[in-house]
Each structure stands twice: as structure tokens, then as C-alpha cells.
Design a protein around this motif. Structure first.
Motif, PDB file in Angstrom:
ATOM      1  N   ALA A  72       0.834  -1.206   0.000  1.00 12.54           N
ATOM      2  CA  ALA A  72       0.000   0.000   0.000  1.00 12.54           C
ATOM      3  C   ALA A  72       0.868   1.255   0.000  1.00 12.54           C
ATOM      4  O   ALA A  72       0.610   2.214  -0.746  1.00 12.54           O
ATOM      5  CB  ALA A  72      -0.927  -0.005   1.213  1.00 12.54           C
ATOM      6  N   ALA A  73       1.902   1.257   0.833  1.00 14.56           N
ATOM      7  CA  ALA A  73       2.799   2.414   0.909  1.00 14.56           C
ATOM      8  C   ALA A  73       3.507   2.642  -0.422  1.00 14.56           C
ATOM      9  O   ALA A  73       3.634   3.788  -0.885  1.00 14.56           O
ATOM     10  CB  ALA A  73       3.818   2.203   2.039  1.00 14.56           C
ATOM     11  N   HIS A  74       3.958   1.566  -1.072  1.00 15.27           N
ATOM     12  CA  HIS A  74       4.664   1.684  -2.352  1.00 15.27           C
ATOM     13  C   HIS A  74       3.751   2.249  -3.438  1.00 15.27           C
ATOM     14  O   HIS A  74       4.173   3.098  -4.238  1.00 15.27           O
ATOM     15  CB  HIS A  74       5.206   0.330  -2.790  1.00 15.27           C
ATOM     16  N   ILE A  75       2.536   1.793  -3.468  1.00 12.45           N
ATOM     17  CA  ILE A  75       1.595   2.267  -4.490  1.00 12.45           C
ATOM     18  C   ILE A  75       1.305   3.752  -4.310  1.00 12.45           C
ATOM     19  O   ILE A  75       1.328   4.532  -5.271  1.00 12.45           O
ATOM     20  CB  ILE A  75       0.289   1.440  -4.435  1.00 12.45           C
ATOM     21  N   LEU A 108      -2.838   8.662  -4.323  1.00 13.52           N
ATOM     22  CA  LEU A 108      -4.064   8.036  -3.822  1.00 13.52           C
ATOM     23  C   LEU A 108      -4.968   7.506  -4.934  1.00 13.52           C
ATOM     24  O   LEU A 108      -5.733   6.564  -4.724  1.00 13.52           O
ATOM     25  CB  LEU A 108      -4.849   9.040  -2.971  1.00 13.52           C
ATOM     26  N   ALA A 109      -4.865   8.086  -6.110  1.00 11.12           N
ATOM     27  CA  ALA A 109      -5.731   7.657  -7.216  1.00 11.12           C
ATOM     28  C   ALA A 109      -5.475   6.197  -7.591  1.00 11.12           C
ATOM     29  O   ALA A 109      -6.382   5.512  -8.089  1.00 11.12           O
ATOM     30  CB  ALA A 109      -5.519   8.555  -8.432  1.00 11.12           C
ATOM     31  N   ALA A 110      -4.271   5.718  -7.365  1.00 10.46           N
ATOM     32  CA  ALA A 110      -3.919   4.342  -7.725  1.00 10.46           C
ATOM     33  C   ALA A 110      -4.129   3.358  -6.584  1.00 10.46           C
ATOM     34  O   ALA A 110      -3.929   2.156  -6.753  1.00 10.46           O
ATOM     35  CB  ALA A 110      -2.455   4.287  -8.177  1.00 10.46           C
ATOM     36  N   PHE A 111      -4.552   3.867  -5.435  1.00 14.10           N
ATOM     37  CA  PHE A 111      -4.671   3.041  -4.235  1.00 14.10           C
ATOM     38  C   PHE A 111      -6.028   2.351  -4.174  1.00 14.10           C
ATOM     39  O   PHE A 111      -7.066   3.000  -4.044  1.00 14.10           O
ATOM     40  CB  PHE A 111      -4.469   3.924  -3.004  1.00 14.10           C
ATOM     41  N   ASN A 112      -6.023   1.026  -4.315  1.00 11.21           N
ATOM     42  CA  ASN A 112      -7.235   0.232  -4.129  1.00 11.21           C
ATOM     43  C   ASN A 112      -6.823  -1.166  -3.687  1.00 11.21           C
ATOM     44  O   ASN A 112      -5.650  -1.546  -3.816  1.00 11.21           O
ATOM     45  CB  ASN A 112      -8.098   0.195  -5.396  1.00 11.21           C
ATOM     46  N   MET A 135      -6.079   1.800   4.936  1.00  9.88           N
ATOM     47  CA  MET A 135      -5.454   3.117   5.085  1.00  9.88           C
ATOM     48  C   MET A 135      -5.254   3.453   6.565  1.00  9.88           C
ATOM     49  O   MET A 135      -4.210   3.999   6.950  1.00  9.88           O
ATOM     50  CB  MET A 135      -6.311   4.183   4.409  1.00  9.88           C
ATOM     51  N   ALA A 136      -6.228   3.148   7.409  1.00 10.43           N
ATOM     52  CA  ALA A 136      -6.105   3.428   8.835  1.00 10.43           C
ATOM     53  C   ALA A 136      -4.912   2.687   9.432  1.00 10.43           C
ATOM     54  O   ALA A 136      -4.161   3.229  10.248  1.00 10.43           O
ATOM     55  CB  ALA A 136      -7.388   3.042   9.565  1.00 10.43           C
ATOM     56  N   ALA A 137      -4.719   1.429   9.015  1.00  9.16           N
ATOM     57  CA  ALA A 137      -3.572   0.653   9.504  1.00  9.16           C
ATOM     58  C   ALA A 137      -2.263   1.242   8.997  1.00  9.16           C
ATOM     59  O   ALA A 137      -1.257   1.273   9.722  1.00  9.16           O
ATOM     60  CB  ALA A 137      -3.702  -0.796   9.058  1.00  9.16           C
ATOM     61  N   LEU A 176       5.320  12.399  -0.976  1.00 10.26           N
ATOM     62  CA  LEU A 176       4.025  12.071  -1.577  1.00 10.26           C
ATOM     63  C   LEU A 176       3.227  11.167  -0.644  1.00 10.26           C
ATOM     64  O   LEU A 176       2.030  11.375  -0.425  1.00 10.26           O
ATOM     65  CB  LEU A 176       4.221  11.385  -2.933  1.00 10.26           C
ATOM     66  N   LEU A 177       3.896  10.176  -0.070  1.00  8.88           N
ATOM     67  CA  LEU A 177       3.222   9.289   0.878  1.00  8.88           C
ATOM     68  C   LEU A 177       2.794  10.058   2.119  1.00  8.88           C
ATOM     69  O   LEU A 177       1.674   9.901   2.601  1.00  8.88           O
ATOM     70  CB  LEU A 177       4.146   8.132   1.270  1.00  8.88           C
ATOM     71  N   ALA A 178       3.678  10.915   2.641  1.00 15.72           N
ATOM     72  CA  ALA A 178       3.353  11.691   3.841  1.00 15.72           C
ATOM     73  C   ALA A 178       2.160  12.604   3.601  1.00 15.72           C
ATOM     74  O   ALA A 178       1.269  12.717   4.453  1.00 15.72           O
ATOM     75  CB  ALA A 178       4.569  12.514   4.270  1.00 15.72           C
ATOM     76  N   SER A 179       2.121  13.254   2.452  1.00 21.21           N
ATOM     77  CA  SER A 179       1.005  14.148   2.141  1.00 21.21           C
ATOM     78  C   SER A 179      -0.306  13.372   2.008  1.00 21.21           C
ATOM     79  O   SER A 179      -1.365  13.835   2.450  1.00 21.21           O
ATOM     80  CB  SER A 179       1.291  14.918   0.845  1.00 21.21           C
ATOM     81  N   ALA A 180      -0.223  12.190   1.411  1.00 23.01           N
ATOM     82  CA  ALA A 180      -1.426  11.358   1.274  1.00 23.01           C
ATOM     83  C   ALA A 180      -1.930  10.916   2.639  1.00 23.01           C
ATOM     84  O   ALA A 180      -3.141  10.931   2.903  1.00 23.01           O
ATOM     85  CB  ALA A 180      -1.114  10.138   0.404  1.00 23.01           C
ATOM     86  N   VAL A 181      -1.012  10.534   3.507  1.00 24.30           N
ATOM     87  CA  VAL A 181      -1.385  10.128   4.865  1.00 24.30           C
ATOM     88  C   VAL A 181      -2.036  11.299   5.599  1.00 24.30           C
ATOM     89  O   VAL A 181      -3.060  11.133   6.274  1.00 24.30           O
ATOM     90  CB  VAL A 181      -0.153   9.607   5.629  1.00 24.30           C
TER      91      VAL A 181
END
Length: 203
Positions: A25-28, A34-38, A64-66, A112-117
Motif C-alpha cells: 500500500a505504501a509503495h503504491i 491516492l488515485a492508484a490506491f485500491n 489506510m487506517a492501519a 508524496l506518501l506523507a502528504s497522502a497520509v
């Protein structure tokens, strides 16, 4: 809709699967946003079946919560390590900067990951999780403030320790979530805000 994992892995193989899902999940998100996260993309990246993923996470938001909780735990570990390196000879300003830098490390490692989180923390009903993070971060900050009580005698370390992590997060997000992010400015402004709070309150 539940955000809790369906089950917590107990054994090594189950734990490895659980961790692989979170890592995927983190790599994606880090690579494509976030658009690619499913859940299907995460399962494929992790090399597990979608059924295996759903054994642990009932939906994408629970995953995502985890992931958010994992990021918070990493931030706390970095913050604690920075606090343990602080010597009694360091000035208040240097200590504040080292702690702010530690709190921002997730942005420097992968912005990018930090901003998405950060975005998902605001969207999801995670008040208890955020409160727990701020409480633990505050405990680290409280120990630091107690070392400098002679410089800021009017500050109540326990109260300030609750305020400062929230203050740093707010100031950091204001600059780090810009496009492009301004991380150096975020650090400087967070340090300025913390020192201003401490010194005005200490007068």
C-alpha cells in the motif's frame, strides 16, 4: 463502516503477510498517489490473493487506517531517537529544531506518501488514533521541556507537551503540503512557532 482490522496476525507467516500488504500500500501511494490506491492493486503488489487481504482488512479505508498507524509509529520512533540524542549541553533552540526535524522526517523520506497520509487522516474518523499519537509524542516533548524548565519557568511542561506536537503538525502541513513542498520553510516556521510559544509563555 469499520476501520478496524478483521484480525491481528499472531504467527510469523501471518505477520509477514500483514506487513507485506501494508508495504505494498505504501509503495503504491508513494509511486502513484491516492488515485492508484485500491485493494486489488495492493493485493497484486503484495503477491497475495484479494481474499487474503480481506482476511485482515474489510475495506480500503481500514487498510489506510492501519497504514496511518504504521506511519505514526515510525514517526514516534524517530522522535524518541532524536530526544535520546539530546545532551544537557544543547541549547533550547537546537533541541527544538532536532525534534521538529524528527517530526518532519516522514515528509523528507517520502513526501508524496506523507502528504497522502495527512490527507487521509483528515478525511477518516481517526480521532482516537490521532489523540493517542499526540499523547505519546507529548510524553517525549514533556521530558525535553523539563530539562529546560529553568529557561521557561512559566511553562507547564505537561500542558505545553500536548500543545506543541499539534502546533508542529499544523505548521508543517501548511508548508509541506504545498506543490512543490517547501520543507526547509516548514522546518524554520515550525521552530519559530514553538520557540515563540515557549518564550512568550516563559516571560
Amino acid at each position: 463502516m469499520s476501520l478496524d482490522p478483521r484480525k491481528t496476525p499472531k504467527q510469523g507467516r501471518a505477520r509477514a503477510t500483514y506487513d507485506a500488504i501494508l508495504e505494498a500500500a505504501a509503495h503504491i501511494i508513494a509511486g502513484h498517489g491516492l488515485a492508484a490506491f485500491n485493494t486489488n492493486a495492493v493485493a497484486e503488489r503484495a503477491g497475495v490473493s484479494i481474499g487474503s487481504l480481506y482476511q485482515y482488512f474489510p475495506n480500503k479505508d481500514a487498510l489506510m487506517a492501519a497504514l496511518i498507524q504504521r506511519q505514526q509509529e515510525a514517526q514516534l520512533a524517530t522522535l524518541q531517537a532524536a530526544a535520546e540524542m539530546v545532551g544537557s549541553e544543547r541549547t533550547l533552540e537546537k533541541v527544538v529544531r532536532s525534534l521538529v526535524r524528527a517530526a518532519m522526517q516522514h515528509h523528507r523520506d517520502d513526501d508524496l506518501l506523507a502528504s497522502a497520509v495527512d490527507h487521509e487522516e483528515a478525511r477518516l474518523p481517526l480521532d482516537d488514533l490521532l489523540s493517542s499519537y499526540l499523547e505519546k509524542a507529548g510524553a517525549v516533548v514533556e521530558v525535553m521541556l523539563e530539562r529546560f524548565q529553568h529557561e521557561i519557568p512559566s511553562i507547564m511542561p505537561k500542558v505545553a507537551a500536548r500543545t506543541l506536537p499539534a502546533l508542529v503538525r499544523s505548521v508543517t502541513d501548511a508548508w509541506a503540503n504545498l506543490s512543490p513542498p517547501q520543507l526547509e520553510k516548514a522546518e524554520d516556521e515550525a521552530v519559530r512557532a514553538v520557540l515563540g510559544y515557549l518564550r512568550i509563555g516563559g516571560e
